[in-house]
Write an enzyme that holds these catalytic residues in place. Structure first.
Site, PDB file in Angstrom:
ATOM      1  N   THR A 126       0.802  -1.221   0.000  1.00 48.39           N
ATOM      2  CA  THR A 126       0.000   0.000   0.000  1.00 48.39           C
ATOM      3  C   THR A 126       0.839   1.277   0.000  1.00 48.39           C
ATOM      4  O   THR A 126       1.955   1.301   0.537  1.00 48.39           O
ATOM      5  CB  THR A 126      -0.904   0.013   1.260  1.00 48.39           C
ATOM      6  OG1 THR A 126      -1.416   1.326   1.471  1.00 48.39           O
ATOM      7  CG2 THR A 126      -0.152  -0.384   2.520  1.00 48.39           C
ATOM      8  N   GLU A 128       0.309   3.548   1.902  1.00 48.83           N
ATOM      9  CA  GLU A 128       0.484   3.926   3.311  1.00 48.83           C
ATOM     10  C   GLU A 128       1.900   3.627   3.808  1.00 48.83           C
ATOM     11  O   GLU A 128       2.316   4.135   4.845  1.00 48.83           O
ATOM     12  CB  GLU A 128      -0.540   3.205   4.193  1.00 48.83           C
ATOM     13  CG  GLU A 128      -1.949   3.764   4.094  1.00 48.83           C
ATOM     14  CD  GLU A 128      -2.072   5.178   4.659  1.00 48.83           C
ATOM     15  OE1 GLU A 128      -1.711   5.405   5.806  1.00 48.83           O
ATOM     16  OE2 GLU A 128      -2.536   6.062   3.908  1.00 48.83           O
ATOM     17  N   TYR A 151      -1.541   0.294  10.924  1.00 48.12           N
ATOM     18  CA  TYR A 151      -1.819  -0.383   9.652  1.00 48.12           C
ATOM     19  C   TYR A 151      -0.598  -0.311   8.738  1.00 48.12           C
ATOM     20  O   TYR A 151      -0.149  -1.330   8.192  1.00 48.12           O
ATOM     21  CB  TYR A 151      -3.035   0.272   8.975  1.00 48.12           C
ATOM     22  CG  TYR A 151      -3.243  -0.154   7.531  1.00 48.12           C
ATOM     23  CD1 TYR A 151      -3.866  -1.368   7.226  1.00 48.12           C
ATOM     24  CD2 TYR A 151      -2.821   0.652   6.472  1.00 48.12           C
ATOM     25  CE1 TYR A 151      -4.055  -1.765   5.911  1.00 48.12           C
ATOM     26  CE2 TYR A 151      -3.006   0.261   5.154  1.00 48.12           C
ATOM     27  CZ  TYR A 151      -3.624  -0.944   4.876  1.00 48.12           C
ATOM     28  OH  TYR A 151      -3.798  -1.327   3.561  1.00 48.12           O
TER      29      TYR A 151
HETATM   30  P1  NAP Z   1     -11.516  -4.537   2.256  1.00 45.70           P
HETATM   31  O1  NAP Z   1     -12.672  -4.211   1.393  1.00 45.70           O
HETATM   32  O2  NAP Z   1     -11.448  -3.984   3.630  1.00 45.70           O
HETATM   33  O3  NAP Z   1     -11.437  -6.155   2.344  1.00 45.70           O
HETATM   34  C1  NAP Z   1     -10.634  -6.781   3.292  1.00 45.70           C
HETATM   35  C2  NAP Z   1     -10.857  -8.278   3.194  1.00 45.70           C
HETATM   36  O4  NAP Z   1     -10.059  -8.929   4.187  1.00 45.70           O
HETATM   37  C3  NAP Z   1     -12.315  -8.717   3.467  1.00 45.70           C
HETATM   38  O5  NAP Z   1     -12.634  -9.796   2.614  1.00 45.70           O
HETATM   39  C4  NAP Z   1     -12.248  -9.209   4.904  1.00 45.70           C
HETATM   40  O6  NAP Z   1     -13.217 -10.166   5.226  1.00 45.70           O
HETATM   41  C5  NAP Z   1     -10.872  -9.860   4.893  1.00 45.70           C
HETATM   42  N1  NAP Z   1     -10.345 -10.074   6.239  1.00 45.70           N
HETATM   43  C6  NAP Z   1     -10.185  -9.167   7.235  1.00 45.70           C
HETATM   44  N2  NAP Z   1      -9.650  -9.759   8.325  1.00 45.70           N
HETATM   45  C7  NAP Z   1      -9.478 -11.064   8.009  1.00 45.70           C
HETATM   46  C8  NAP Z   1      -8.997 -12.196   8.710  1.00 45.70           C
HETATM   47  N3  NAP Z   1      -8.592 -12.109   9.993  1.00 45.70           N
HETATM   48  N4  NAP Z   1      -8.932 -13.390   8.073  1.00 45.70           N
HETATM   49  C9  NAP Z   1      -9.379 -13.499   6.797  1.00 45.70           C
HETATM   50  N5  NAP Z   1      -9.863 -12.466   6.075  1.00 45.70           N
HETATM   51  C10 NAP Z   1      -9.920 -11.272   6.681  1.00 45.70           C
HETATM   52  O7  NAP Z   1     -10.148  -4.154   1.543  1.00 45.70           O
HETATM   53  P2  NAP Z   1      -9.880  -3.795  -0.004  1.00 45.70           P
HETATM   54  O8  NAP Z   1     -10.101  -2.347  -0.200  1.00 45.70           O
HETATM   55  O9  NAP Z   1     -10.558  -4.796  -0.849  1.00 45.70           O
HETATM   56  O10 NAP Z   1      -8.295  -4.008  -0.061  1.00 45.70           O
HETATM   57  C11 NAP Z   1      -7.739  -5.282  -0.354  1.00 45.70           C
HETATM   58  C12 NAP Z   1      -6.328  -5.338   0.192  1.00 45.70           C
HETATM   59  O11 NAP Z   1      -5.543  -4.318  -0.418  1.00 45.70           O
HETATM   60  C13 NAP Z   1      -6.197  -5.089   1.696  1.00 45.70           C
HETATM   61  O12 NAP Z   1      -5.120  -5.885   2.152  1.00 45.70           O
HETATM   62  C14 NAP Z   1      -5.842  -3.622   1.802  1.00 45.70           C
HETATM   63  O13 NAP Z   1      -5.144  -3.388   3.001  1.00 45.70           O
HETATM   64  C15 NAP Z   1      -4.979  -3.456   0.575  1.00 45.70           C
HETATM   65  N6  NAP Z   1      -4.969  -2.124  -0.033  1.00 45.70           N
HETATM   66  C16 NAP Z   1      -6.128  -1.493  -0.333  1.00 45.70           C
HETATM   67  C17 NAP Z   1      -6.104  -0.263  -0.984  1.00 45.70           C
HETATM   68  C18 NAP Z   1      -7.374   0.455  -1.356  1.00 45.70           C
HETATM   69  O14 NAP Z   1      -7.304   1.655  -1.654  1.00 45.70           O
HETATM   70  N7  NAP Z   1      -8.512  -0.229  -1.420  1.00 45.70           N
HETATM   71  C19 NAP Z   1      -4.866   0.322  -1.315  1.00 45.70           C
HETATM   72  C20 NAP Z   1      -3.698  -0.382  -1.017  1.00 45.70           C
HETATM   73  C21 NAP Z   1      -3.751  -1.618  -0.391  1.00 45.70           C
HETATM   74  P3  NAP Z   1     -14.685  -9.766   5.803  1.00 45.70           P
HETATM   75  O15 NAP Z   1     -15.527  -9.438   4.602  1.00 45.70           O
HETATM   76  O16 NAP Z   1     -15.088 -10.998   6.509  1.00 45.70           O
HETATM   77  O17 NAP Z   1     -14.491  -8.582   6.712  1.00 45.70           O
HETATM   78  O1  F7E Z   2      -9.018   8.116   4.293  1.00 49.60           O
HETATM   79  C1  F7E Z   2      -9.339  11.558   5.493  1.00 49.60           C
HETATM   80  C2  F7E Z   2      -8.451  10.592   6.243  1.00 49.60           C
HETATM   81  O2  F7E Z   2     -10.049   6.067   5.253  1.00 49.60           O
HETATM   82  C3  F7E Z   2      -8.528   8.962   3.282  1.00 49.60           C
HETATM   83  C4  F7E Z   2      -7.260   2.104   2.752  1.00 49.60           C
HETATM   84  O3  F7E Z   2      -7.799   1.400   1.671  1.00 49.60           O
HETATM   85  O4  F7E Z   2      -6.090   3.611   1.288  1.00 49.60           O
HETATM   86  C5  F7E Z   2      -7.028   3.555   2.343  1.00 49.60           C
HETATM   87  O5  F7E Z   2      -6.546   4.272   3.473  1.00 49.60           O
HETATM   88  C6  F7E Z   2      -8.221  10.332   3.865  1.00 49.60           C
HETATM   89  C7  F7E Z   2      -7.425  10.287   5.166  1.00 49.60           C
HETATM   90  O6  F7E Z   2      -8.403   5.900   3.321  1.00 49.60           O
HETATM   91  C8  F7E Z   2     -12.639  11.312   6.966  1.00 49.60           C
HETATM   92  O7  F7E Z   2      -7.918  11.230   7.411  1.00 49.60           O
HETATM   93  C9  F7E Z   2     -11.302  12.891   6.330  1.00 49.60           C
HETATM   94  O8  F7E Z   2      -6.463  11.291   5.136  1.00 49.60           O
HETATM   95  O9  F7E Z   2     -10.637   6.759   2.901  1.00 49.60           O
HETATM   96  P1  F7E Z   2      -9.626   6.680   3.963  1.00 49.60           P
HETATM   97  P2  F7E Z   2      -6.859   5.829   3.708  1.00 49.60           P
HETATM   98  O10 F7E Z   2      -6.630   6.116   5.132  1.00 49.60           O
HETATM   99  O11 F7E Z   2      -6.103   6.650   2.719  1.00 49.60           O
HETATM  100  C10 F7E Z   2      -4.803   3.053   1.590  1.00 49.60           C
HETATM  101  C11 F7E Z   2      -3.948   3.145   0.356  1.00 49.60           C
HETATM  102  C12 F7E Z   2      -4.889   1.695   2.169  1.00 49.60           C
HETATM  103  O12 F7E Z   2      -3.991   0.868   1.984  1.00 49.60           O
HETATM  104  C13 F7E Z   2      -5.959   1.445   3.163  1.00 49.60           C
HETATM  105  O13 F7E Z   2      -6.211   0.040   3.300  1.00 49.60           O
HETATM  106  O14 F7E Z   2      -9.458  10.954   4.192  1.00 49.60           O
HETATM  107  N1  F7E Z   2     -10.688  11.707   6.061  1.00 49.60           N
HETATM  108  N2  F7E Z   2     -12.501  12.662   6.885  1.00 49.60           N
HETATM  109  C14 F7E Z   2     -11.502  10.701   6.438  1.00 49.60           C
HETATM  110  N3  F7E Z   2     -11.357   9.356   6.354  1.00 49.60           N
HETATM  111  C15 F7E Z   2     -12.383   8.599   6.801  1.00 49.60           C
HETATM  112  N4  F7E Z   2     -12.281   7.252   6.705  1.00 49.60           N
HETATM  113  N5  F7E Z   2     -13.518   9.147   7.351  1.00 49.60           N
HETATM  114  C16 F7E Z   2     -13.696  10.507   7.457  1.00 49.60           C
HETATM  115  O15 F7E Z   2     -14.705  10.979   7.941  1.00 49.60           O
END
Ligand code: NAP
Ligand code: F7E
Length: 352
Positions: A126, A128, A151
């Site tokens: 990520t 992050e 995270y």
């Molecule tokens: P998501 O919607 O939060 O999905 C997370 C998945 O992980 C869900 O299927 C969840 O199952 C499963 N999970 C959580 N805890 C678990 C456990 N203890 N054992 C088995 N499964 C578990 O995340 P996403 O947005 O699809 O992202 C997919 C991956 O990419 C994640 O690893 C995330 O950190 C990473 N990532 C995401 C982004 C982004 O912008 N979306 C960017 C960079 C990296 P349940 O449905 O049962 O909760």
């Molecule tokens: O926040 C700000 C918050 O929770 C984005 C995950 O998929 O992407 C995701 O992480 C920004 C942050 O995503 C609210 O402070 C303001 O600056 O949508 P977010 P994230 O933290 O960037 C990365 C790449 C991952 O890997 C992660 O798994 O928005 N923000 N107001 C808020 N965020 C939330 N959630 N809620 C608010 O009310």
């Protein structure tokens, strides 16, 4: 012979899009789901009856179960998408996040090493990881890491064990360092979907205003459907490697709010600063957006902006969906969801 893929996190946003993509490429797709007291298969309901789609119970905290699944499925490719993926929540459940998002990865890598070491492995890394050094933007595979949350730190561990298993054991193990990617299937506690679901509720009269945290944070937001294509391409490369997937564009949370309201014909005027900043409808003067400090994080990542050149040049990957089209797609889908169901689905905006 069809290739066999195993996806952890299959019920998540990315897991659902990746499953669709691999099924369309004639893969046999195996997904791991957690036993839960309520239905967690909402995002994969439309493919659950596909004969090439098989679900298995499991959990990232259970190494015996992971080893057994690798032995039973004998996958050609493993996509490790399972994680406690919410950055804000990781400050509340740091130890659990470390167990699942960090240590879970080595449990899966060990299962592969012991049982089927010729499996190709994709780790969901990520942006992050880059965290807190804004002056390093745009961020690429060469940018130093500086995670700013439990995270991010857990994902840092997973990043390095993936590299280590590649170097130490010659496993085809790769990191996709993905910048934020969103969709109508995004969890409602992430800021983009929180905004689009809230606007749909405002439009049907069941919510007055949106409460948000840091409006100044900048993110490189793309469409999840484009990014799962990149995950697959990373495992089709001729050698294991790490790649950034990003759009190369960044926007503030404030800009996302403006763009989303624009889709329903509302122009936002901002007044005040800091926690006093508020967004009003230009036409009616109605208060629509407020800042609530409870959504601030103990530490924030201010600016993410990715440089996807390596993936573009080596994999031929490029995002297709623009920022405007992403916002349009998400608002349209949430508007149609609230029209279809009354009362509208609960989205816990107070927790996001
Ligand atoms: P998501 O919607 O939060 O999905 C997370 C998945 O992980 C869900 O299927 C969840 O199952 C499963 N999970 C959580 N805890 C678990 C456990 N203890 N054992 C088995 N499964 C578990 O995340 P996403 O947005 O699809 O992202 C997919 C991956 O990419 C994640 O690893 C995330 O950190 C990473 N990532 C995401 C982004 C982004 O912008 N979306 C960017 C960079 C990296 P349940 O449905 O049962 O909760
Ligand atoms: O926040 C700000 C918050 O929770 C984005 C995950 O998929 O992407 C995701 O992480 C920004 C942050 O995503 C609210 O402070 C303001 O600056 O949508 P977010 P994230 O933290 O960037 C990365 C790449 C991952 O890997 C992660 O798994 O928005 N923000 N107001 C808020 N965020 C939330 N959630 N809620 C608010 O009310």
């Amino acid at each position: 012979m069809s290739k066999i893929a195993f996806i952890t996190g299959v019920t998540g946003q990315d897991g659902s899009y990746l499953s669709e993509l691999l099924l369309s490429k004639d893969y046999e797709v195996h997904g791991m789901i957690r036993r839960q007291s309520t239905n967690c298969t909402q995002r994969i309901e439309h493919i659950i009856d596909n004969k090439n789609f098989v679900l298995h119970y499991g959990d990232m905290s259970d190494s015996h179960n992971l080893t057994e699944l690798i032995g039973k499925i004998k996958p050609d490719e493993v996509y490790n998408l399972a994680a406690q993926s919410h950055v804000g929540t990781s400050f509340e459940v740091p130890e659990y996040t470390a167990e699942v998002t960090g240590v879970g990865t080595i449990k899966l890598l060990e299962a592969i090493r012991q049982v089927k070491p010729d499996t190709k492995f994709y780790q969901a890394s990520t942006s992050e990881l880059f965290g807190g050094i804004p002056e390093t933007a745009p961020q690429s595979e060469k940018t130093p890491f500086y995670p700013k949350s439990p995270y991010g730190a857990a994902k840092l561990y997973s990043y390095w064990v993936t590299v280590n298993y590649r170097e130490a054991y010659n496993i085809f193990a790769c990191n996709g360092i993905l910048f934020n990617h969103e969709s109508p299937r995004r969890g409602t506690d992430f800021v983009t979907r929180k905004i689009t679901t809230s606007i749909a509720k405002i439009m049907n009269g069941t919510l007055d205003k949106i409460s948000l945290g840091n409006l100044n944070a900048k993110r490189d937001w793309g469409f999840a459907g484009d990014y799962v294509e990149g995950m697959w391409l990373i495992l089709q490369n001729d050698k294991p490697d790490d790649f950034v997937l990003a759009t190369g564009e960044t926007h503030t949370v404030r800009e996302f709010v403006e763009a989303a309201f624009d889709e329903v014909g509302i122009k936002i005027e901002w007044r005040g600063t800091g926690i006093e900043e508020k967004g009003y409808c230009v036409k009616t003067g109605k208060l629509l957006v407020e800042v609530n400090p409870k959504f601030f994080r103990p530490a924030e990542v201010d600016l993410l902006l990715g440089n996807p050149s390596k993936a573009e040049n080596i994999l031929g990957w490029k995002r297709k969906t623009t920022f405007k089209d992403l916002v349009k797609m998400m608002v349209a889908e949430d508007l149609s969801n609230v029209k279809q169901s009354y009362p509208p689905p609960r989205n816990f905006p107070e927790l996001g």
